[in-house]
Design a protein around this motif. Structure first.
Motif, mmCIF file in Angstrom:
data_model
loop_
_atom_site.group_PDB
_atom_site.id
_atom_site.type_symbol
_atom_site.label_atom_id
_atom_site.label_comp_id
_atom_site.label_asym_id
_atom_site.label_seq_id
_atom_site.Cartn_x
_atom_site.Cartn_y
_atom_site.Cartn_z
ATOM 1 N N ALA A 44 0.580 -1.200 -0.063
ATOM 2 C CA ALA A 44 0.017 -0.003 -0.053
ATOM 3 C C ALA A 44 0.892 1.314 0.055
ATOM 4 N N ALA A 45 2.065 1.317 0.923
ATOM 5 C CA ALA A 45 2.887 2.595 1.036
ATOM 6 C C ALA A 45 3.434 2.648 -0.532
ATOM 7 N N GLU A 46 3.988 1.322 -1.229
ATOM 8 C CA GLU A 46 4.735 1.666 -2.542
ATOM 9 C C GLU A 46 3.694 2.285 -3.472
ATOM 10 N N LYS A 47 2.356 1.872 -3.537
ATOM 11 C CA LYS A 47 1.439 2.306 -4.371
ATOM 12 C C LYS A 47 0.996 3.852 -4.082
ATOM 13 N N GLN A 48 1.076 4.019 -2.917
ATOM 14 C CA GLN A 48 0.817 5.516 -2.438
ATOM 15 C C GLN A 48 2.050 6.433 -2.916
ATOM 16 N N LEU A 49 3.130 5.893 -2.951
ATOM 17 C CA LEU A 49 4.300 6.766 -3.230
ATOM 18 C C LEU A 49 4.431 6.826 -4.914
ATOM 19 N N GLN A 50 3.912 5.756 -5.300
ATOM 20 C CA GLN A 50 3.778 5.926 -6.992
ATOM 21 C C GLN A 50 2.873 6.942 -7.178
ATOM 22 N N ALA A 51 1.726 6.957 -6.544
ATOM 23 C CA ALA A 51 0.411 7.824 -6.850
ATOM 24 C C ALA A 51 0.981 9.486 -6.656
ATOM 25 N N VAL A 52 1.980 9.639 -5.697
ATOM 26 C CA VAL A 52 2.210 10.785 -5.267
ATOM 27 C C VAL A 52 3.463 11.450 -6.314
ATOM 28 N N GLU A 53 4.175 10.247 -6.825
ATOM 29 C CA GLU A 53 5.277 10.957 -7.919
ATOM 30 C C GLU A 53 4.527 11.213 -9.192
ATOM 31 N N GLU A 54 3.394 10.488 -9.424
ATOM 32 C CA GLU A 54 2.665 10.593 -10.695
ATOM 33 C C GLU A 54 1.837 12.157 -10.650
ATOM 34 N N ALA A 55 1.343 12.119 -9.468
ATOM 35 C CA ALA A 55 0.696 13.567 -9.340
ATOM 36 C C ALA A 55 1.526 14.601 -9.269
ATOM 37 N N GLU A 56 3.089 14.376 -8.827
ATOM 38 C CA GLU A 56 3.807 15.419 -8.951
ATOM 39 C C GLU A 56 4.258 15.620 -10.002
ATOM 40 N N GLY A 57 4.382 14.810 -10.796
ATOM 41 C CA GLY A 57 4.885 14.739 -12.394
ATOM 42 C C GLY A 57 3.611 15.676 -13.130
ATOM 43 N N GLN A 58 2.638 15.225 -12.829
ATOM 44 C CA GLN A 58 1.418 16.014 -13.660
ATOM 45 C C GLN A 58 1.377 17.541 -13.227
ATOM 46 N N ALA A 59 1.408 17.623 -11.967
ATOM 47 C CA ALA A 59 1.460 19.189 -11.416
ATOM 48 C C ALA A 59 2.770 19.916 -11.998
ATOM 49 N N ILE A 60 3.910 19.385 -12.107
ATOM 50 C CA ILE A 60 4.979 19.850 -12.936
ATOM 51 C C ILE A 60 4.706 20.248 -14.381
ATOM 52 N N ASP A 61 4.198 19.299 -15.026
ATOM 53 C CA ASP A 61 3.733 19.458 -16.283
ATOM 54 C C ASP A 61 2.603 20.704 -16.553
ATOM 55 N N ARG A 62 1.629 20.755 -15.454
ATOM 56 C CA ARG A 62 0.577 21.819 -15.427
ATOM 57 C C ARG A 62 1.497 23.007 -15.187
ATOM 58 N N ALA A 63 2.289 23.162 -14.548
ATOM 59 C CA ALA A 63 2.842 24.517 -14.194
ATOM 60 C C ALA A 63 3.841 24.955 -14.910
ATOM 61 N N THR A 64 4.446 24.172 -15.803
ATOM 62 C CA THR A 64 5.571 24.783 -17.002
ATOM 63 C C THR A 64 4.907 25.323 -18.237
ATOM 64 N N PRO A 65 5.423 26.208 -18.377
ATOM 65 C CA PRO A 65 4.698 27.006 -19.618
ATOM 66 C C PRO A 65 5.027 26.425 -20.729
ATOM 67 N N LYS A 66 3.921 26.470 -21.691
ATOM 68 C CA LYS A 66 4.083 25.812 -23.181
ATOM 69 C C LYS A 66 4.300 26.882 -23.956
#
Length: 172
Positions: A145-167
């Motif tokens: 469960a902890a590994e899945k949560q870590l993976q989910a946090v990393e994916e959310a972080e990646g998506q947040a970085i994509d949204r925050a980066t100007p295109k």
């Protein structure tokens, strides 16, 4: 601010995973010690060499030796083998009173009683090993469960970085 939250969660789950893996390692070490101890007492005889080669189980060896002695001296009606040993010893003495014969009978009885106690003691060890198995399964579930949560946090972080980066569509 969002990045700090993601970083904080990643650190939390990384530490949790590390702690759970450490607990699993400890359980595996305990199981390994139990297997070694169980193999050494299987014949009912514990030698000094066995104790010296496995000092981490010294307390278990002491408990086994004390329990084996108590089992041999305790009456059958109380869960021991003392009455049977005494009766067999009396029968042997009435058949042949030579010291060599009595010594061989005593050695045979001691080996048999020690082996029987080892069988009973191994049942106790199996119960403890079952507890360790259940504990291991619980920890493995938490770890998954902890590994899945870590993976989910990393994916959310990646998506947040994509949204925050100007295109940019290009220059001009």
């Amino acid at each position: 601010m969002g990045y700090a939250l993601f970083a904080n969660r990643k650190i939390f789950y990384t530490n949790l995973i590390y702690n759970l893996q450490t607990q699993l390692d400890n359980i595996m070490q305990q199981k390994s010690k139990l297997i070694n101890f169980s193999a050494n007492i299987a014949d009912g005889i514990v030698t000094v060499d066995e104790i010296a080669s496995d000092p981490t189980n010294f307390r278990n060896y002491s408990e086994f030796l004390q329990g084996s002695e108590a089992y041999a001296n305790l009456a059958d009606s109380e869960g021991g083998a003392g009455t049977t040993i005494g009766e067999i010893g009396s029968m042997a003495a009435s058949q042949n009173n030579s010291e060599e014969y009595l010594a061989s009978i005593a050695e045979l009885l001691n080996n048999s009683v020690s082996q029987e106690y080892a069988v009973q003691y191994n049942k106790k060890l199996e119960a403890f090993e079952n507890q360790l198995d259940m504990q291991q399964k619980r920890i493995e579930t938490k770890l998954s469960a902890a590994e899945k949560q870590l993976q989910a946090v990393e994916e959310a972080e990646g998506q947040a970085i994509d949204r925050a980066t100007p295109k940019f569509n290009g220059v001009g």
